[in-house]
Design a protein around this motif. Structure first.
Motif, PDB file in Angstrom:
ATOM      1  N   ASN A  83       0.827  -1.209   0.000  1.00  0.00           N
ATOM      2  CA  ASN A  83       0.000   0.000   0.000  1.00  0.00           C
ATOM      3  C   ASN A  83       0.859   1.256   0.000  1.00  0.00           C
ATOM      4  O   ASN A  83       1.956   1.283   0.555  1.00  0.00           O
ATOM      5  N   THR A  84       0.329   2.319  -0.583  1.00  0.00           N
ATOM      6  CA  THR A  84       0.903   3.646  -0.391  1.00  0.00           C
ATOM      7  C   THR A  84       0.687   4.072   1.055  1.00  0.00           C
ATOM      8  O   THR A  84      -0.404   3.929   1.603  1.00  0.00           O
ATOM      9  N   ASN A  85       1.736   4.614   1.669  1.00  0.00           N
ATOM     10  CA  ASN A  85       1.656   4.976   3.084  1.00  0.00           C
ATOM     11  C   ASN A  85       2.566   6.158   3.376  1.00  0.00           C
ATOM     12  O   ASN A  85       3.661   6.247   2.821  1.00  0.00           O
ATOM     13  N   VAL A  86       2.114   7.073   4.220  1.00  0.00           N
ATOM     14  CA  VAL A  86       2.963   8.177   4.682  1.00  0.00           C
ATOM     15  C   VAL A  86       2.785   8.334   6.179  1.00  0.00           C
ATOM     16  O   VAL A  86       1.667   8.247   6.707  1.00  0.00           O
ATOM     17  N   GLU A  87       3.893   8.540   6.875  1.00  0.00           N
ATOM     18  CA  GLU A  87       3.872   8.754   8.327  1.00  0.00           C
ATOM     19  C   GLU A  87       4.897   9.830   8.650  1.00  0.00           C
ATOM     20  O   GLU A  87       6.094   9.664   8.369  1.00  0.00           O
ATOM     21  N   VAL A  88       4.444  10.941   9.201  1.00  0.00           N
ATOM     22  CA  VAL A  88       5.329  12.018   9.635  1.00  0.00           C
ATOM     23  C   VAL A  88       5.017  12.316  11.091  1.00  0.00           C
ATOM     24  O   VAL A  88       3.853  12.484  11.456  1.00  0.00           O
ATOM     25  N   ARG A  89       6.064  12.391  11.899  1.00  0.00           N
ATOM     26  CA  ARG A  89       5.898  12.706  13.320  1.00  0.00           C
ATOM     27  C   ARG A  89       6.862  13.818  13.711  1.00  0.00           C
ATOM     28  O   ARG A  89       7.986  13.887  13.221  1.00  0.00           O
ATOM     29  N   SER A  90       6.410  14.686  14.620  1.00  0.00           N
ATOM     30  CA  SER A  90       7.282  15.743  15.123  1.00  0.00           C
ATOM     31  C   SER A  90       6.967  16.012  16.582  1.00  0.00           C
ATOM     32  O   SER A  90       5.871  15.712  17.065  1.00  0.00           O
ATOM     33  N   GLU A  91       7.936  16.582  17.276  1.00  0.00           N
ATOM     34  CA  GLU A  91       7.779  16.973  18.675  1.00  0.00           C
ATOM     35  C   GLU A  91       8.454  18.326  18.885  1.00  0.00           C
ATOM     36  O   GLU A  91       9.534  18.568  18.334  1.00  0.00           O
ATOM     37  N   ASN A  92       7.812  19.179  19.668  1.00  0.00           N
ATOM     38  CA  ASN A  92       8.352  20.496  20.007  1.00  0.00           C
ATOM     39  C   ASN A  92       8.471  20.631  21.519  1.00  0.00           C
ATOM     40  O   ASN A  92       7.552  20.240  22.259  1.00  0.00           O
ATOM     41  N   LEU A  93       9.550  21.221  21.968  1.00  0.00           N
ATOM     42  CA  LEU A  93       9.672  21.640  23.355  1.00  0.00           C
ATOM     43  C   LEU A  93      10.056  23.114  23.347  1.00  0.00           C
ATOM     44  O   LEU A  93      11.108  23.495  22.834  1.00  0.00           O
ATOM     45  N   THR A  94       9.149  23.951  23.885  1.00  0.00           N
ATOM     46  CA  THR A  94       9.304  25.403  23.831  1.00  0.00           C
ATOM     47  C   THR A  94       9.497  25.945  25.239  1.00  0.00           C
ATOM     48  O   THR A  94       8.674  25.691  26.122  1.00  0.00           O
ATOM     49  N   ALA A  95      10.578  26.684  25.447  1.00  0.00           N
ATOM     50  CA  ALA A  95      10.824  27.360  26.724  1.00  0.00           C
ATOM     51  C   ALA A  95      10.557  28.850  26.540  1.00  0.00           C
ATOM     52  O   ALA A  95      11.014  29.448  25.560  1.00  0.00           O
ATOM     53  N   ILE A  96       9.803  29.457  27.473  1.00  0.00           N
ATOM     54  CA  ILE A  96       9.376  30.842  27.318  1.00  0.00           C
ATOM     55  C   ILE A  96       9.720  31.643  28.569  1.00  0.00           C
ATOM     56  O   ILE A  96       9.452  31.204  29.693  1.00  0.00           O
ATOM     57  N   LEU A  97      10.282  32.815  28.356  1.00  0.00           N
ATOM     58  CA  LEU A  97      10.493  33.795  29.417  1.00  0.00           C
ATOM     59  C   LEU A  97       9.742  35.061  29.044  1.00  0.00           C
ATOM     60  O   LEU A  97       9.902  35.578  27.932  1.00  0.00           O
ATOM     61  N   GLY A  98       8.891  35.537  29.941  1.00  0.00           N
ATOM     62  CA  GLY A  98       8.106  36.741  29.690  1.00  0.00           C
ATOM     63  C   GLY A  98       8.429  37.840  30.684  1.00  0.00           C
ATOM     64  O   GLY A  98       8.744  37.561  31.848  1.00  0.00           O
ATOM     65  N   ALA A  99       8.349  39.088  30.211  1.00  0.00           N
ATOM     66  CA  ALA A  99       8.581  40.247  31.082  1.00  0.00           C
ATOM     67  C   ALA A  99       7.436  41.234  30.909  1.00  0.00           C
ATOM     68  O   ALA A  99       7.159  41.681  29.790  1.00  0.00           O
ATOM     69  N   LYS A 100       6.753  41.574  31.999  1.00  0.00           N
ATOM     70  CA  LYS A 100       5.626  42.514  31.962  1.00  0.00           C
ATOM     71  C   LYS A 100       6.132  43.947  32.179  1.00  0.00           C
ATOM     72  O   LYS A 100       7.108  44.176  32.899  1.00  0.00           O
ATOM     73  N   PHE A 101       5.439  44.895  31.569  1.00  0.00           N
ATOM     74  CA  PHE A 101       5.773  46.296  31.765  1.00  0.00           C
ATOM     75  C   PHE A 101       4.519  47.126  31.556  1.00  0.00           C
ATOM     76  O   PHE A 101       3.467  46.617  31.154  1.00  0.00           O
ATOM     77  N   GLY A 102       4.610  48.419  31.804  1.00  0.00           N
ATOM     78  CA  GLY A 102       3.456  49.301  31.738  1.00  0.00           C
ATOM     79  C   GLY A 102       3.017  49.693  33.134  1.00  0.00           C
ATOM     80  O   GLY A 102       3.397  49.078  34.141  1.00  0.00           O
ATOM     81  N   ALA A 103       2.167  50.703  33.229  1.00  0.00           N
ATOM     82  CA  ALA A 103       1.730  51.221  34.521  1.00  0.00           C
ATOM     83  C   ALA A 103       1.083  50.147  35.380  1.00  0.00           C
ATOM     84  O   ALA A 103       1.272  50.114  36.605  1.00  0.00           O
TER      85      ALA A 103
END
Length: 480
Positions: A199-219
């Protein structure tokens, strides 16, 4: 005493079920790369499970002559979409009233499709002679202009001409023309019968690991800038089988897992007194250098050497950049409106394995062909409303639209976007813990399946699918 929702923390009751894949959205998009966990107040953690089940079926083309692009309605393909599930995990914490950190895991890109019927399955019930007559368009058979009437004669002619080249001989124009005409037809038959019944077959797999640093500002700390590194792992397997793929029948590629890195950056605004949150997030492209093993029967036929049909090499896949816009605002003390917009430039994306590309240059010019590419960029929009109907219970509804990547599109993912309708609920079973569940129904856009050469090999209409999901979340205030 039963806990209650506050407007400033009321969120969509259903986890963000972004619908994507070769079987259910544009390009290879799966998760929608949602990071709304990072925008939650205080300490927050979530686990999300998503299950996708699509029905994608159509008709193949009865025209299996590679030199003819005319579509002729043929057999039923059956349902080609494989069911698929994945997880997303997220955790976020405030360091103080200015800085926040978060980590998010998801599976952003993928494909899972298999043809089990029709001309996308390597046949086993015919003879080589009958097959080569069928695919040659009159070039081989009783009325052959080359005087070649059978597969055996075509194979012998190709072998003799290749031996002449191997011994240092020069082909006459007539001999070169015969080799150019006959070798692809012989290669198709060898590829077809070398993988008979597969049979025709396709399999694609991916994984992401995202690290985030946020900084708040304003009054009132209403603005936030955020960003961080992204680690991404991807792997793929493709098997092309059946006369629908013409010279590419029998082609197989296995791309080993590769880890590479990109980044995320964005800016958000919040106004807690009306539950308003808005965020614009950019994700970079990520280049992957993958080791790939390819088998291409036609390559062995063209070279006159069966060993040339297999090659181990390296190539690059660049997963696309993207932009997400997330918005919510309170309509009244118990009702929240939401909107999500996503853009992905799939028209810039291509999968170009080296052996596949090199063989295609013989017929399609110096640049050859990509194995997979797309014509259009993806736009995805989802609008929703969440309503608290009891102190610890909220329900939500969403409507969505995905533009797709064009009609025609790859035969490995033949849909042209979708419309969706979703329902869900969220229940706080303690002050800090909540469970959410819900689903979506999708109406897929009709699409014609196209080979990289431009030949239409299938017509897929009136397809649909559904998504089910569940989320377990924890949220607690942090005081500074």
């Amino acid at each position: 005493m039963r806990p209650t929702f506050q407007l400033k923390t009321l969120a969509v009751a259903v986890a963000a079920f972004s619908v994507a894949s070769a079987a259910s959205a544009a390009g290879l998009d799966r998760s929608g790369q949602d990071i709304t966990a990072f925008f939650q107040d205080g300490l927050y953690a979530e686990t999300v499970y998503t299950y996708i089940d699509a029905d994608v079926s159509g008709k193949d083309s009865a025209n299996v002559v590679p030199t003819s692009n005319t579509y002729v309605e043929g057999q039923d393909t059956g349902d080609i979409a494989e069911s698929y599930d994945f997880f997303r995990y997220g955790v976020k914490a405030d360091i103080n009233d200015t800085f926040s950190v978060g980590i998010i895991y998801d599976e952003p890109f993928g494909a899972a499709a298999e043809y089990k019927e029709s001309n996308f399955v390597a046949q086993s019930g015919d003879t080589r002679e009958a097959t080569i007559t069928r695919i040659s368009g009159g070039l081989i058979g009783p009325s052959s202009p080359l005087g070649v009437t059978s597969f055996a004669q075509a194979q012998a002619t190709v072998n003799a001409l290749q031996r002449k080249i191997g011994l240092g001989g020069t082909l006459t124009p007539q001999e070169q023309g015969a080799l150019t005409a006959l070798a692809p037809a012989v290669g198709i038959v060898n590829g077809e019968f070398g993988t008979a019944g597969q049979n025709t077959n396709v399999e694609v797999r991916s994984e992401n690991l995202t690290a985030i640093l946020g900084a708040k500002f304003g009054a009132n700390k209403e603005f936030q800038i955020y960003g961080g590194p992204v680690a991404q792992r991807i792997q793929a397997e493709v098997k092309l089988r059946g006369l629908a793929y013409g010279p590419a029948t029998g082609y197989t590629s296995n791309s080993n897992p590769n880890m590479d890195y990109g980044y995320i950056a964005g800016m958000s605004y919040s106004k807690p007194e009306i539950a308003l949150k808005a965020a614009l997030t950019y994700r970079s492209e990520i280049d992957h250098d993958l080791d790939v093993s390819e088998t291409y029967p036609l390559a062995g036929t063209l070279a006159g050497n069966p060993a040339a049909a297999t090659q181990n090499s390296n190539y690059r896949i660049t997963t696309p950049k993207s932009v997400n816009f997330d918005f919510q605002t309170g309509l009244n003390p118990t009702t929240l409106a939401t909107a999500k917009v996503r853009w992905v430039p799939w028209s810039d994306f291509a999968i170009t394995p080296p052996l596949y590309n090199e063989v295609s240059k013989r017929s399609y010019g110096p640049n050859g062909l990509n194995l997979v590419d797309y014509d259009d960029d993806q736009w995805q929009v989802e609008l929703g409303v969440a309503k608290r109907i009891a102190p610890a219970l909220a329900v939500s509804g969403t409507v969505g639209w995905d533009s797709g990547t064009g009609d025609e599109t790859t035969s490995l993912g033949p849909i042209d976007g979708y419309y969706s309708l979703g329902l869900g609920a969220k229940y706080n079973f303690t002050e800090n813990w909540a469970v959410s569940a819900g689903g979506k129904y999708l109406w897929f856009g009709d699409a014609k399946g196209r080979l990289p050469s431009g030949k239409i090999v299938g017509d897929f209409q009136d397809n649909d699918g559904y998504i089910l999901g569940a989320k377990l979340s924890y949220q607690a205030k942090q005081g500074f």
